[in-house]
Design a protein around this motif. Structure first.
Motif, PDB file in Angstrom:
ATOM      1  N   ASN A 401      93.632  13.324  73.655  1.00 21.12           N
ATOM      2  CA  ASN A 401      94.466  14.698  75.180  1.00 21.12           C
ATOM      3  C   ASN A 401      93.696  15.444  76.048  1.00 21.12           C
ATOM      4  O   ASN A 401      93.544  14.778  77.078  1.00 21.12           O
ATOM      5  CB  ASN A 401      95.684  15.544  74.544  1.00 21.12           C
ATOM      6  N   LYS A 408      89.446  11.986  82.998  1.00 19.43           N
ATOM      7  CA  LYS A 408      90.882  12.009  83.820  1.00 19.43           C
ATOM      8  C   LYS A 408      90.027  12.629  85.225  1.00 19.43           C
ATOM      9  O   LYS A 408      90.037  11.995  86.258  1.00 19.43           O
ATOM     10  CB  LYS A 408      91.695  11.769  83.138  1.00 19.43           C
ATOM     11  N   TYR A 409      90.071  13.352  84.730  1.00 21.21           N
ATOM     12  CA  TYR A 409      90.127  15.189  85.790  1.00 21.21           C
ATOM     13  C   TYR A 409      88.762  15.536  86.335  1.00 21.21           C
ATOM     14  O   TYR A 409      88.486  16.745  86.901  1.00 21.21           O
ATOM     15  CB  TYR A 409      91.130  15.893  85.563  1.00 21.21           C
ATOM     16  N   GLY A 437      89.345  20.748  88.285  1.00 14.98           N
ATOM     17  CA  GLY A 437      89.597  22.290  88.184  1.00 14.98           C
ATOM     18  C   GLY A 437      90.889  22.111  88.856  1.00 14.98           C
ATOM     19  O   GLY A 437      91.685  21.287  88.806  1.00 14.98           O
ATOM     20  N   ILE A 438      91.886  23.416  88.311  1.00  7.62           N
ATOM     21  CA  ILE A 438      92.951  23.893  88.040  1.00  7.62           C
ATOM     22  C   ILE A 438      93.638  24.883  89.100  1.00  7.62           C
ATOM     23  O   ILE A 438      93.152  26.020  88.721  1.00  7.62           O
ATOM     24  CB  ILE A 438      94.036  23.873  87.135  1.00  7.62           C
ATOM     25  N   LEU A 466      99.661  18.084  77.604  1.00  9.23           N
ATOM     26  CA  LEU A 466      99.242  19.285  77.431  1.00  9.23           C
ATOM     27  C   LEU A 466     101.118  20.410  76.644  1.00  9.23           C
ATOM     28  O   LEU A 466     100.553  21.139  76.106  1.00  9.23           O
ATOM     29  CB  LEU A 466      99.126  20.314  78.294  1.00  9.23           C
ATOM     30  N   PHE A 492      89.979  23.876  77.890  1.00  6.50           N
ATOM     31  CA  PHE A 492      90.548  24.050  77.154  1.00  6.50           C
ATOM     32  C   PHE A 492      90.083  25.121  75.747  1.00  6.50           C
ATOM     33  O   PHE A 492      88.624  24.622  75.491  1.00  6.50           O
ATOM     34  CB  PHE A 492      91.767  23.274  76.974  1.00  6.50           C
TER      35      PHE A 492
HETATM   36  P1  ADP Z   1      99.082  14.321  83.191  1.00  5.53           P
HETATM   37  O1  ADP Z   1      99.142  13.145  82.587  1.00  5.53           O
HETATM   38  O2  ADP Z   1      99.682  14.974  83.804  1.00  5.53           O
HETATM   39  O3  ADP Z   1      97.510  14.702  82.999  1.00  5.53           O
HETATM   40  P2  ADP Z   1      98.965  16.257  80.778  1.00  5.53           P
HETATM   41  O4  ADP Z   1     100.392  16.833  80.722  1.00  5.53           O
HETATM   42  O5  ADP Z   1      97.812  16.285  79.861  1.00  5.53           O
HETATM   43  O6  ADP Z   1      99.399  15.690  81.863  1.00  5.53           O
HETATM   44  O7  ADP Z   1      98.432  17.467  82.051  1.00  5.53           O
HETATM   45  C1  ADP Z   1      98.899  18.794  82.774  1.00  5.53           C
HETATM   46  C2  ADP Z   1      98.247  19.295  84.327  1.00  5.53           C
HETATM   47  O8  ADP Z   1      96.940  19.794  84.007  1.00  5.53           O
HETATM   48  C3  ADP Z   1      97.746  17.672  84.687  1.00  5.53           C
HETATM   49  O9  ADP Z   1      99.147  17.066  85.895  1.00  5.53           O
HETATM   50  C4  ADP Z   1      96.750  18.585  85.606  1.00  5.53           C
HETATM   51  O10 ADP Z   1      96.836  18.727  86.990  1.00  5.53           O
HETATM   52  C5  ADP Z   1      95.856  19.044  84.853  1.00  5.53           C
HETATM   53  N1  ADP Z   1      95.041  19.137  84.166  1.00  5.53           N
HETATM   54  C6  ADP Z   1      95.044  18.642  82.692  1.00  5.53           C
HETATM   55  N2  ADP Z   1      93.622  18.705  82.866  1.00  5.53           N
HETATM   56  C7  ADP Z   1      92.787  18.724  83.273  1.00  5.53           C
HETATM   57  C8  ADP Z   1      91.553  18.937  83.519  1.00  5.53           C
HETATM   58  N3  ADP Z   1      90.637  18.655  82.387  1.00  5.53           N
HETATM   59  N4  ADP Z   1      91.130  19.776  84.715  1.00  5.53           N
HETATM   60  C9  ADP Z   1      91.587  19.416  85.924  1.00  5.53           C
HETATM   61  N5  ADP Z   1      93.283  19.931  86.016  1.00  5.53           N
HETATM   62  C10 ADP Z   1      93.865  19.437  84.357  1.00  5.53           C
END
Ligand code: ADP
Length: 504
Positions: A401, A408-409, A437-438, A466, A492
């Motif tokens: 995951n 993906k991001y 980034g977030i 997540l 993470f």
């Molecule tokens: P999703 O299916 O949307 O990826 P997740 O629960 O895995 O759902 O992640 C929740 C949200 O956290 C994502 O929609 C994204 O906005 C953010 N996120 C997760 N991982 C990353 C990452 N590596 N970089 C940037 N944003 C992330």
């Protein structure tokens, strides 16, 4: 103070000598001389003398009879006077309680004021001692009665823990008769408390008081019960005495346990309530989240049905792929939701085992690289140990995951790193990327189901990944955290506690 002396003497010559002997001491003594026991008794009835000097043989009896006639305690001392040859009688008189005796000679008779003064002094000591003894007996008896009727069990012992005294309550508490306890070690009743007493420091113990502590008491029948033992030390005549006050706390413990059980039940109820709220919230979120792909599928299929023939092949294809993506998204969501609800219903268990960590991680990296069609995932091991203790299925889910998200991001092909550190306390996995980034305001919420950060709308996702990572980490009693800077990257960190050694 003038002291009154009663002289009982039937011999007139002796009486006269005695009278003369005291003549010069009238400021110290008043002397009254009678010559029969009957007269003596009469005088005594009208007032007790301070001292009686009594001839041992009198016409109406023995002088010593005056002594035996006194009630309970001798009220005044008697010095018997004998003639030569009567020594045996004098000895008998002493045995019978006379304070002293003199053998009548002119010299002793003249000396009588001194003899009287000495006898009175001695008598004073006797009276004082008698008084002190009576008081001691009284207070000792009071103390014993007090100890005996105390509501707590009382054990007095010496410094080595040998029992000297116990009270009635203690016999009831421990089911022993006191005769079976005297001279026995206190450890028989409370081994740990006895040990604690032995360890108390000699410099601070005397006259100190150790407040109640909980121990286990052993009854004669072998049964155990909870007790509270308060200990005090005292020093009497050079001997250290230890006093233990013992309270049976069975009832108190029971009440405490009841209160605890009640508290636990309240907590359970509270948890149940929260869980229900959580489920309701979750259900409303699900229905909300399902609407978007369903609306897309519905509208694309409507368009295809109504205008399909008028659309260009590319236009048609566009709607078909929208439908496919919508269905995929729904499918993904259903899978993730099922997984989360299984965690919620505690249907997923964590079954950790020992695994070769490098082997596990490099397989994982290969798998994600294949699935995401990239070659930019790097593995950085900093392990002190080859093996780690975890549930492979759950951890695989966690790391797949995180790695998939990292790829993906980070659309600009930035490097994704999986670093692992492993020691005897914990195993730490860090997945870092150089992606979008977030945003700060989203960081605290991204582990909530369905929460997606504001900058990730363009990428597919359910917002459930997540939430699953968090639950699976918690199943390991581990922690997960995020560090991120908008536009620079995210990492993470998952920490899984480790048991000390491989044979755990
Ligand atoms: P999703 O299916 O949307 O990826 P997740 O629960 O895995 O759902 O992640 C929740 C949200 O956290 C994502 O929609 C994204 O906005 C953010 N996120 C997760 N991982 C990353 C990452 N590596 N970089 C940037 N944003 C992330």
């Amino acid at each position: 103070m003038i002291q009154h002396i009663l002289v009982v003497e039937d011999d007139a010559t002796h009486a006269e000598l005695i009278h003369r002997a005291f003549a010069d001491d009238s400021e110290k003594f008043t002397v009254e001389i009678v010559n029969t026991l009957t007269d003596a008794r009469q005088r005594i009835e009208s007032g007790t003398p301070e001292l009686a000097l009594v001839d041992i043989v009198l016409p109406d009896g023995k002088g010593i009879d005056l002594l035996t006639e006194q009630e309970d305690e001798v009220a005044f001392p008697i010095v018997v006077m004998t003639s030569h040859g009567d020594e045996q009688m004098a000895v008998d008189a002493m045995k019978g309680g006379a304070l002293d005796y003199i053998v009548k000679t002119p010299a002793t008779l003249i000396d009588l004021p001194h003899i009287a003064a000495r006898a009175l002094r001695e008598w004073q000591h006797i009276v004082a001692r008698r008084h002190a003894e009576a008081q001691f007996r009284r207070s000792n008896a009071e103390l014993r009665a007090f100890v005996e009727t105390a509501a707590q069990g009382v054990v007095a012992m010496d410094r080595a823990g040998t029992i000297l005294l116990v009270n009635h309550q203690l016999e009831i508490q421990f089911g022993y008769h006191r005769d079976d306890l005297i001279d026995k070690p206190f450890a028989l009743l409370a081994p740990k408390a006895a040990q604690a007493i032995q360890h108390m420091s000699p410099s601070t113990e005397v006259d100190t008081y150790a407040p109640g502590k909980e121990y286990v008491g052993l009854r004669q029948d072998g049964s155990k019960f909870p007790i509270e033992v308060a200990i005090s030390f005292s020093e009497t005549e050079g001997n250290t005495r230890v006093l233990a006050l013992i309270t049976d706390i069975t009832e108190r413990k029971r009440q405490e346990e009841e209160a605890l059980a009640f508290q636990r039940m309240q907590l359970e109820l509270e948890r149940e309530r929260e869980l229900n709220q959580h489920k309701n919230h979750f259900l409303s979120m699900i229905s909300h989240e399902f609407r978007t792909p369903l609306a897309i599928i519905l509208s694309s299929s409507d368009i295809l049905r109504k205008y399909g023939e008028r659309l260009s092949p590319d236009g048609r294809e566009d709607h078909f792929s929208k439908i496919t993506r919508g269905v995929r998204r729904l499918e993904e969501m259903i899978n993730d939701i099922l997984l989360l609800s299984r965690v919620d219903m505690r249907r997923i268990e964590c079954n950790p085992q020992w695994h070769n960590l490098m082997h596990f991680c490099s397989n994982l990296v290969d798998e994600v690289s294949r699935a995401t069609q990239t070659e930019r995932i790097e593995l950085k091991p900093e392990t002190e140990r080859d093996t780690a203790y975890f549930d492979a299925l759950l951890l695989e889910h966690i790391l797949v995951n995180l790695l998939t998200n990292a790829v993906k991001y980070s659309p600009d092909e930035g490097i994704v790193v999986l670093s692992i550190a492993n020691n005897e306390h914990e195993c730490i996995f860090v997945v870092s990327d150089q992606g979008i980034g977030i945003p700060d305001e989203d960081q605290s919420r991204i582990f909530e189901p369905f929460h997606r950060a504001s900058n990730s709308e363009m990428m597919n996702g359910t917002g459930l990944g997540l939430a699953i990572v968090k639950e699976f980490t918690y199943l390991h009693n581990g922690t997960v955290s995020v560090q991120s800077r908008l536009g620079q990257g995210t990492s993470f960190t998952v920490t899984i506690p480790q048991p000390g050694s491989d044979d755990a």
